[in-house]
Design an enzyme around this catalytic site. Structure first.
Site, PDB file in Angstrom:
ATOM      1  N   GLU A  58       0.837  -1.196   0.000  1.00 19.07           N
ATOM      2  CA  GLU A  58       0.000   0.000   0.000  1.00 19.07           C
ATOM      3  C   GLU A  58       0.871   1.245   0.000  1.00 19.07           C
ATOM      4  O   GLU A  58       0.610   2.219  -0.721  1.00 19.07           O
ATOM      5  CB  GLU A  58      -0.895   0.023   1.243  1.00 19.07           C
ATOM      6  N   ASP A  62       0.849   3.793  -3.124  1.00 16.67           N
ATOM      7  CA  ASP A  62       0.435   5.178  -2.918  1.00 16.67           C
ATOM      8  C   ASP A  62       1.408   6.130  -3.602  1.00 16.67           C
ATOM      9  O   ASP A  62       1.002   7.100  -4.256  1.00 16.67           O
ATOM     10  CB  ASP A  62       0.363   5.471  -1.417  1.00 16.67           C
ATOM     11  N   GLU A 133      -4.387   0.351  -4.161  1.00 13.45           N
ATOM     12  CA  GLU A 133      -2.995   0.818  -4.164  1.00 13.45           C
ATOM     13  C   GLU A 133      -2.025  -0.357  -4.102  1.00 13.45           C
ATOM     14  O   GLU A 133      -0.951  -0.320  -4.724  1.00 13.45           O
ATOM     15  CB  GLU A 133      -2.766   1.754  -2.987  1.00 13.45           C
TER      16      GLU A 133
END
Length: 244
Positions: A58, A62, A133
């Protein structure tokens, strides 16, 4: 793109094969190393020494998403000032929109989460955005930035157009306040129920209140975004169409 191929990897459990193949078809990418996808689709509630979860992915996803979207908007809107580009980017990569796209791709159906999480009627927007993500990171690690960029633009291009056309610019807080003031002269207030996550991926849960009564709850990566989401839910609960 996905072609005819079954997963044949010593570390992939047979029970996961169908789930992973379904995900590949939905996201339009075939993995060279399916272990990247396994990790991207593993929630922290199932984390073990031999089965890492997607939290690190993640974090990477991102950053990849932010970089790709920044470059895309810079080239797509050559005459827009920095401030407007920032606003568009903020809306497009918001928890709400990423969750929408994750849901559209059916990632909730292939996301491996613990029983305590699946007992909920619907996975929270924060989890749906996070897995989106994580999948970006998995594609980036497996195929490089070109493949990751293709995935991001293919799935978020229509959201860029929608935001540009101000379809996501409705001020739900203002509409809610105007409605309540017309009804009995009251004004709503907003209470932060929780704040979690690392600095790069904060998650706020806010409740819209009228005196001591809860009108609606919303999530967002900023307090402002969460307040708008809470106001939107409040309007829905009150049966008010904000576009009317």
């Amino acid at each position: 793109m996905v072609g005819p191929r079954g997963f044949e990897h010593e570390n992939i459990l047979p029970s996961d094969l169908k789930r992973l193949e379904a995900c590949e078809k939905r996201i339009g990418y075939r993995f060279q190393d399916p272990n990247h996808l396994v990790q991207a689709l593993t929630h922290s509630s199932l984390k073990t020494i031999d089965n890492p979860c997607n939290e690190r992915m993640e974090f990477l996803g991102d950053s990849v998403l932010g970089m790709v979207m920044t470059e895309f908007l810079f080239n797509f809107f050559p005459d827009r000032p920095e401030g407007e580009l920032t606003q568009i980017k903020s809306a497009v990569v918001s928890t709400t929109i990423l969750a929408e796209e994750s849901q559209r791709l059916g990632l909730d159906e292939v996301y491996a989460v613990g029983k305590g999480v699946t007992s909920r009627r619907k996975l929270p927007n924060s989890l749906m955005a996070n897995v989106f993500e994580a999948v970006i990171a998995a594609i980036y690690l497996d195929g490089g930035i070109v493949e990751a960029k293709e995935f991001i633009v293919r799935n978020l291009y229509h959201q860029v157009l929608a935001v540009n056309q101000k379809e996501h610019s409705v001020n739900y807080k203002s509409i809610l306040q105007q409605h309540l003031q017309r009804e009995d002269g009251s004004t709503p207030n907003y209470r932060v129920l929780s704040e979690s996550g690392p600095d790069h991926a904060k998650e706020f849960v806010v409740q819209a209140m009228l005196k001591r009564k809860s009108l609606g709850t919303g999530e967002g990566t900023t307090k402002k975004e969460a307040e708008q989401a809470a106001a939107k839910e409040a309007l829905e609960q009150l049966g008010i169409d904000p576009s009317a």
